[in-house]
Design a protein around this motif. Structure first.
Motif, PDB file in Angstrom:
ATOM      1  N   LYS A  65     -22.376  10.885 -36.458  1.00 53.29           N
ATOM      2  CA  LYS A  65     -22.027  11.855 -35.429  1.00 53.29           C
ATOM      3  C   LYS A  65     -20.866  12.720 -35.905  1.00 53.29           C
ATOM      4  O   LYS A  65     -20.217  12.420 -36.914  1.00 53.29           O
ATOM      5  N   THR A  66     -20.606  13.801 -35.193  1.00 51.79           N
ATOM      6  CA  THR A  66     -19.519  14.713 -35.551  1.00 51.79           C
ATOM      7  C   THR A  66     -18.503  14.763 -34.424  1.00 51.79           C
ATOM      8  O   THR A  66     -18.865  14.959 -33.255  1.00 51.79           O
TER       9      THR A  66
ATOM     10  N   ILE B 299     -31.802  20.711 -40.919  1.00 51.96           N
ATOM     11  CA  ILE B 299     -31.343  21.078 -39.573  1.00 51.96           C
ATOM     12  C   ILE B 299     -32.447  20.828 -38.547  1.00 51.96           C
ATOM     13  O   ILE B 299     -32.185  20.339 -37.437  1.00 51.96           O
TER      14      ILE B 299
ATOM     15  N   ALA C 128     -31.425  14.708 -32.426  1.00 50.03           N
ATOM     16  CA  ALA C 128     -30.156  14.761 -31.694  1.00 50.03           C
ATOM     17  C   ALA C 128     -30.363  14.688 -30.194  1.00 50.03           C
ATOM     18  O   ALA C 128     -31.318  15.257 -29.649  1.00 50.03           O
TER      19      ALA C 128
ATOM     20  N   ASP D 298     -24.033  14.621 -31.665  1.00 51.04           N
ATOM     21  CA  ASP D 298     -24.988  14.285 -32.722  1.00 51.04           C
ATOM     22  C   ASP D 298     -25.107  15.404 -33.749  1.00 51.04           C
ATOM     23  O   ASP D 298     -25.321  15.149 -34.928  1.00 51.04           O
ATOM     24  N   LEU D 299     -24.951  16.652 -33.295  1.00 49.24           N
ATOM     25  CA  LEU D 299     -25.124  17.787 -34.200  1.00 49.24           C
ATOM     26  C   LEU D 299     -24.203  18.928 -33.796  1.00 49.24           C
ATOM     27  O   LEU D 299     -24.147  19.297 -32.620  1.00 49.24           O
TER      28      LEU D 299
ATOM     29  N   ILE E  29     -26.035  18.445 -28.798  1.00 46.29           N
ATOM     30  CA  ILE E  29     -25.842  19.501 -29.795  1.00 46.29           C
ATOM     31  C   ILE E  29     -24.792  20.473 -29.280  1.00 46.29           C
ATOM     32  O   ILE E  29     -24.859  20.922 -28.136  1.00 46.29           O
TER      33      ILE E  29
ATOM     34  N   LYS F  81     -32.481  17.196 -37.770  1.00 41.54           N
ATOM     35  CA  LYS F  81     -31.330  16.810 -36.961  1.00 41.54           C
ATOM     36  C   LYS F  81     -31.475  17.289 -35.524  1.00 41.54           C
ATOM     37  O   LYS F  81     -31.112  16.582 -34.584  1.00 41.54           O
TER      38      LYS F  81
END
Length: 372
Positions: A227-228, A142, A149, A241-242, A152, A145
């Motif tokens: 990516k999410t 984490i 990122a 990105d996170l 976020i 990331k």
């Protein structure tokens, strides 16, 4: 005959009960042995996890400490540390099945304490996830990331959501896109009055955090790019990105018979912290249904449970646990905070001084040692 007291879980509640029995009760009553069962060798000061996700802020040795060495000071034969995980509880036969690294263990007990706490939902470091190496690895992932990122999203407007967004905003509010999404009409809804939640929102916005209210994250899908994509209840999607979810806790109670749990999985206890409909079983901390899962509640429950066990071992009657006024203290970055005690708002400077300066990492060592 020596009584066997098995304590499942070696976080805040389990550690407190074990130390108080061995340090205080054992002076007068020596016919018992404490067996502390933990799925990890180290205690984790997860209270500071919201700041630890920011690289360089908190070192591993400030939030992870070995458990077993602190118990070597007690008399030989009075204590045993078992590295393992409870898999099944049979109250009728007073046996707990434990999976250890060396195999299965069927552990009898005279008194059983359930203190296995809870787990966070998602791949996030708000709670320990197995042994120390796993928890450290997750935290480090984490951190990496967070560092890389550019955008976020923090999901959830409760205490953990506000605190983690505050830490990210304090560090990166002017260089990264930080967003907090909450289903509530205001932040910390259900824990504080609206005006206090609105005050927290103002601080976060001043730190560069964007707030989206009355909106749920319906799903989170990791794309091939890494990516999410978040699907929101307002019929929109966000690609980030996170994503750090902070909503909800799952009690670590899967080994407990369903008749002893409520519909959310929390163990049902009476006012003495005894498990309902069971003999010689007690519970404290996040796993118990008596209060909101919160460190301050866990601490007071554990102290009271230790006193009740002391009384029982001395042939006396336990006394009811009386929760105090509801209190919540929420840090917002490294210089602000908010909260409430009952209906009274806690001043920002008070929250910062009592909690926000260090997130109380200095209490980890004395807690593990039984000196807190």
């Amino acid at each position: 005959m020596v009584k066997t007291i098995v304590i499942l879980g070696a976080s805040f509640a389990g550690l407190t009960v074990a130390h108080k029995l061995l340090k205080n009760t054992y002076k007068d009553v020596k016919d018992f042995k404490v067996i502390l069962v933990s799925n990890t060798t180290h205690a984790y000061w997860n209270l500071a996890s919201v700041r630890a996700i920011v690289p360089g802020q908190i070192a591993d040795n400030q939030i992870f400490q070995p458990i077993e060495p602190a118990f070597k000071r007690y008399p030989s034969g009075s204590f045993e540390f078992v590295l393992g995980t409870a898999k099944n509880l049979d109250p009728a036969s007073k046996l707990v099945q434990i999976t250890t690294y060396s195999g299965e263990r069927s552990q009898p007990y005279d008194i059983l304490v359930l203190a296995t706490g809870s787990s966070a939902i998602g791949e996030v470091p708000w709670k320990a996830i197995g042994d120390v190496d796993e928890s450290k690895a997750l935290l480090h992932r984490i951190q990496d990331k967070v560092k890389s990122a550019k955008s976020i999203v923090v999901g959830g407007g409760g205490a953990t959501g506000v605190e983690s967004a505050g830490e990210l905003g304090f560090e990166y509010g002017r260089s990264k896109e930080i967003t907090l999404i909450t289903a509530g009409e205001f932040l910390l809804e259900g824990a504080v009055e609206k005006k206090i939640g609105n005050g927290a929102e103002k601080v976060l916005k001043n730190q560069g955090v964007k707030i989206i209210k009355s909106t749920r994250v319906l799903s989170a899908s990791v794309l091939s790019s890494g990516k999410t994509e978040l699907a929101l209840s307002n019929n929109s999607t966000i690609t980030v990105d996170l994503y750090l979810p902070t909503t909800g806790l799952i009690p670590n109670s899967g080994y407990v018979p369903s008749k002893l749990r409520n519909d959310k999985g929390f163990v049902k206890v009476d006012t003495f912290l005894r498990v309902k409909d069971a003999k010689d079983i007690w519970a404290a901390g996040d796993i118990a249904d008596i209060q909101r899962p919160q460190l301050v509640n866990t601490s007071t429950q554990a102290v009271h449970l230790a006193k009740n066990l002391d009384a029982v071992l001395k042939g006396k009657a336990p006394v009811p646990y009386k929760p105090g006024s509801a209190m919540i203290a929420v840090t917002i970055g490294r210089s602000k905070g908010t909260g409430a005690m009952g209906s009274m708002k806690l001043p920002s400077i008070m929250v910062w001084f009592a909690k926000g300066r260090s997130l109380l990492v200095e209490k980890l060592v004395p807690t593990v040692a039984g000196d807190a």
